[in-house]
Scaffold this active site. Sequence first.
Site, short mmCIF file in Angstrom:
data_model
loop_
_atom_site.label_atom_id
_atom_site.label_comp_id
_atom_site.label_asym_id
_atom_site.label_seq_id
_atom_site.Cartn_x
_atom_site.Cartn_y
_atom_site.Cartn_z
N GLU A 181 -37.66 42.22 -9.61
CA GLU A 181 -38.90 42.01 -10.37
C GLU A 181 -38.49 41.31 -11.66
O GLU A 181 -37.63 41.82 -12.39
CB GLU A 181 -39.60 43.34 -10.67
CG GLU A 181 -40.20 44.00 -9.44
CD GLU A 181 -41.31 43.20 -8.79
OE1 GLU A 181 -41.94 42.36 -9.48
OE2 GLU A 181 -41.54 43.38 -7.58
N CYS A 194 -43.28 42.35 -19.76
CA CYS A 194 -43.23 41.24 -18.80
C CYS A 194 -44.62 40.68 -18.58
O CYS A 194 -44.79 39.53 -18.23
CB CYS A 194 -42.65 41.72 -17.49
SG CYS A 194 -43.42 43.22 -16.90
P1 NAD Z 1 -31.99 41.36 -18.59
O1 NAD Z 1 -32.13 40.51 -17.39
O2 NAD Z 1 -31.23 40.84 -19.74
O3 NAD Z 1 -31.32 42.77 -18.21
C1 NAD Z 1 -31.87 43.61 -17.21
C2 NAD Z 1 -30.77 44.52 -16.68
O4 NAD Z 1 -29.81 43.72 -15.99
C3 NAD Z 1 -29.98 45.26 -17.77
O5 NAD Z 1 -29.64 46.54 -17.30
C4 NAD Z 1 -28.74 44.40 -17.92
O6 NAD Z 1 -27.63 45.12 -18.42
C5 NAD Z 1 -28.51 43.98 -16.48
N1 NAD Z 1 -27.71 42.76 -16.33
C6 NAD Z 1 -27.51 41.76 -17.22
N2 NAD Z 1 -26.71 40.82 -16.69
C7 NAD Z 1 -26.41 41.23 -15.43
C8 NAD Z 1 -25.63 40.70 -14.38
N3 NAD Z 1 -25.01 39.54 -14.50
N4 NAD Z 1 -25.55 41.39 -13.23
C9 NAD Z 1 -26.20 42.56 -13.08
N5 NAD Z 1 -26.95 43.12 -14.04
C10 NAD Z 1 -27.05 42.47 -15.20
O7 NAD Z 1 -33.49 41.76 -19.04
P2 NAD Z 1 -33.97 42.57 -20.32
O8 NAD Z 1 -33.82 41.69 -21.52
O9 NAD Z 1 -33.36 43.92 -20.35
O10 NAD Z 1 -35.52 42.77 -19.99
C11 NAD Z 1 -36.48 41.80 -20.26
C12 NAD Z 1 -36.81 41.01 -19.02
O11 NAD Z 1 -37.26 41.87 -17.98
C13 NAD Z 1 -37.94 40.03 -19.25
O12 NAD Z 1 -37.67 38.82 -18.60
C14 NAD Z 1 -39.14 40.74 -18.62
O13 NAD Z 1 -40.18 39.86 -18.26
C15 NAD Z 1 -38.49 41.39 -17.45
N6 NAD Z 1 -39.28 42.52 -16.95
C16 NAD Z 1 -39.95 42.37 -15.77
C17 NAD Z 1 -40.76 43.39 -15.30
C18 NAD Z 1 -41.53 43.26 -14.02
O14 NAD Z 1 -42.07 44.25 -13.53
N7 NAD Z 1 -41.60 42.08 -13.44
C19 NAD Z 1 -40.86 44.58 -16.03
C20 NAD Z 1 -40.15 44.70 -17.21
C21 NAD Z 1 -39.36 43.65 -17.66
#
Ligand code: NAD
Length: 517
Positions: free
Chosen positions: A280, A314
């Site tokens: 997501e 999001c």
């Molecule tokens: P992010 O992608 O930076 O991190 C999300 C998670 O992934 C964290 O736990 C992070 O440590 C991990 N991560 C980072 N790099 C990784 C890698 N290379 N491999 C595996 N895991 C990795 O996102 P964020 O800044 O924490 O959250 C904001 C984002 O999330 C925004 O883009 C927002 O739109 C999205 N979001 C989407 C929804 C939805 O339901 N679609 C809900 C909430 C947030």
Amino acid sequence: MEKITYASLGSLGESFHHSFEEAALRVRSQLGQSHPMWINGRSVTSRSNFPDRSPAHTRLVLGRFAKGSAAQLREAIEGARKAFPAWRDLGWRQRIVLLRKAADLINQRQFELAAVLTLEVGKNRFEAIAEVSETADLITYYCDQLEKNGGYEIPMSLSASETTRSVLKPYGVWGVVSPFNFPMALAGGMAAGALVTGNTVVFKPASDTPFSGLKIAEIFRDAGLPTGVFHFITGGGGTLGREFLQNPNLDGLIFTGSRDVGLSLLHEFGQKRPRPCITEMGGKNPAVIMPSANLHHAVEGVYRSAFGMGGQKCSACSRLYVHRAIHKAFMEMLVAKTESCPIGDPLDRETFLGPLINEHAVDVYEHAVRQGKREGRVAYGGHVLKRDGFERGYFVEPTIIDRIPKSSSLFQDEFFAPVLAVAEVGSLEEAVRLANDSDYGLTAGIFTEDPAERDQFFRDVEAGVLYCNRRGGATTGAWPGVQSFGGWKCSGSSGKSALGPHYVTQFMREQSQTVIH
Ligand code: NAD
């Protein structure tokens, strides 16, 4: 105090404020400790750790968390594999007893959990308690789905000489990787979907929100999940991410976060053998305001949706298409509303807008504002707040940028900050075309009193969650069993939304069983 529900959220009284403030004092008195991970039912530390700081007061260290290694993640995945057969064979009836207990514990601890969210993420108290309550309801809703569908065993016999049934069975071990902005609801919801269907889970929270992740891990532990069924590991996404991708003992991966990380996981996770990867991802959510709209409702809906939690949802409204006939009037009202936005310490009762999550988020905000100044007109805001009590936190002004060329990347890039890009449109057709002119497709909203316009919008807009006339949030807000929530296009990969009736089936695979008599 009673459990706060979707219905009661709008009318929280004095006892809510009293309970929240008491809990915040309690939580504050326990800050600064070192917290281990939770692997195979044991507390596990690591050689190095990292501080978890409050974004409202960066000198306030909430706790220190372990930098988990790839070897420790491997150990957790092995433990989860060993625990899988017994958890699967326990059966869904027993599993939902344990998970409903987890939901009860969340409700019992609702104020403490809300205070943690306020301190760690910077959510105001209303947003915080709503997330806690949603977390409990997500777990309950997914349990209800298993029950309602009889554990997804469906008789399919054709004749007396043959008995066949379709059974949905768990895959095995799932990795659960959550983002910072809904660190309890998304961790709890994703994990519950995997657990209730009989999978075991290794969970990693975002580096900015390990404390909220720990609280969810404590809930599952205290609910009595058997040893090895749920593991909690903290550390950098990059280091642990490699292991999540490459470990052959992982049978599924569920991720919520940014588009770039999500797409790379999706691309790599199933390369050696088919295994499910649910991602997501982000959004660039448009709202459309038509001449027949109730402008007071529209202003409130856009304001709440664009600036609630500093645009770090999001589903936040970050694009606005306003019909030419009401553009001037609407913009004046929106700016007036935004001028009165209470910005401050999220622990304060009056605060609507707290801090952004970290320094990087402020950099992105500043970048967007600079681009806005070059390409359009800043109708309101545009400043980072550094004085008068704001000097120790990541506080910024809510920002509205008008008269931007429609081809600008300000309408394409997700900034995850309180920056609203506005353009004037001449018709609903144009607004819908622009709404769809995006890689993303998470949420979208319209304000109109014309049913034909509403129907056209619902028919033609390419996004997973649509709203018409939602005063509480033009493009935001969803509740388990009330609104399903999932993205299309680059906002989501599975086509089955969280919070909805089809979600839990994604954690299982179908088996057909035939007996010949
Ligand atoms: P992010 O992608 O930076 O991190 C999300 C998670 O992934 C964290 O736990 C992070 O440590 C991990 N991560 C980072 N790099 C990784 C890698 N290379 N491999 C595996 N895991 C990795 O996102 P964020 O800044 O924490 O959250 C904001 C984002 O999330 C925004 O883009 C927002 O739109 C999205 N979001 C989407 C929804 C939805 O339901 N679609 C809900 C909430 C947030």
